[in-house]
Design an enzyme around this catalytic site. Structure first.
Site, short mmCIF file in Angstrom:
data_model
loop_
_atom_site.label_atom_id
_atom_site.label_comp_id
_atom_site.label_asym_id
_atom_site.label_seq_id
_atom_site.Cartn_x
_atom_site.Cartn_y
_atom_site.Cartn_z
N CYS A 102 -35.31 -3.28 -10.34
CA CYS A 102 -35.31 -2.68 -8.98
C CYS A 102 -35.96 -1.59 -9.09
O CYS A 102 -36.89 -1.19 -10.14
CB CYS A 102 -33.72 -2.51 -8.62
SG CYS A 102 -32.82 -1.26 -9.42
N ASP B 168 -31.12 -2.83 0.31
CA ASP B 168 -31.23 -1.48 -0.57
C ASP B 168 -30.15 -0.48 0.03
O ASP B 168 -30.25 -0.20 1.17
CB ASP B 168 -32.58 -1.01 -0.09
CG ASP B 168 -32.73 0.41 -0.95
OD1 ASP B 168 -31.98 0.92 -1.56
OD2 ASP B 168 -34.02 0.98 -1.01
N ARG C 193 -29.31 -1.36 -7.72
CA ARG C 193 -29.24 -2.86 -7.58
C ARG C 193 -29.27 -3.63 -9.04
O ARG C 193 -28.42 -4.55 -9.04
CB ARG C 193 -30.35 -3.32 -6.72
CG ARG C 193 -30.28 -3.00 -5.08
CD ARG C 193 -31.35 -2.80 -4.23
NE ARG C 193 -32.33 -1.98 -4.84
CZ ARG C 193 -33.45 -1.36 -4.29
NH1 ARG C 193 -33.95 -2.34 -3.09
NH2 ARG C 193 -34.21 -0.65 -4.60
#
Ligand code: 4NP
Length: 151
Positions: free
Chosen positions: A6, A122, A12
């Site tokens: 990421c 996100d 993430r």
């Protein structure tokens, strides 16, 4: 050998790494399937997992204190069989670093659960870690199923 990727490697991709490793272990596949995570940016290098992401993992009893963010490097392409990004821009960064994707190793996490082309939410600006968690869980569950068929 799977690398989750990421932007910062503090939200993430560490969530994906630790959930996936837990799933692999519960299936008795540790030793056969390995994983790690890395960042495309240098922004968070050396930093621990962001607290809300850490709390999400803890709801499953998964601890990630030892994780420190690291940046993707040129050697990773040979080292890993799958390089899995969360967003298209992570794929673009990887393709720049690796002169495209000569061995077809790069994909989006949600490609693996039939949500082709979709990006993991996100949480950085929204603070919505629930949505990210659901996406990561769906992607990792499907990925493991896919790998078990291939093993
Ligand atoms: P991640 O989250 O890429 O999921 O680890 C982010 C971490 C840092 C930033 C953005 C997203 N940042 O802008 O520094």
């Amino acid at each position: 050998n799977v690398l989750f990727v990421c932007l910062g490697n503090i939200c993430r991709s560490p969530m994906a790494e630790y959930i996936f490793r837990d799933m692999v272990k519960k299936r008795g596949l540790d030793g056969k399937v390995r994983c790690a995570s890395a960042a495309v940016s240098s922004e968070e290098i050396g930093n621990p997992v962001y607290p809300p992401a850490k709390r999400k993992l803890l709801t499953l009893g998964i601890r990630c204190e030892d994780k420190r963010a690291r940046q993707l490097n040129r050697k990773d392409y040979a080292e890993y069989d799958l390089l899995i990004g969360m967003e298209n821009r992570h794929l673009n960064s990887m393709r720049r670093l690796y002169n495209g994707d000569p061995d077809g190793k790069i994909s989006l996490l949600l490609d693996h659960c039939g949500r082709t082309g979709q990006e993991v939410a996100d949480p950085w600006y929204t603070d919505n870690f629930d949505e990210t968690w659901d996406d990561v869980l769906q992607g990792c569950t499907a990925l493991l199923k896919e790998l078990r068929k291939a093993l």
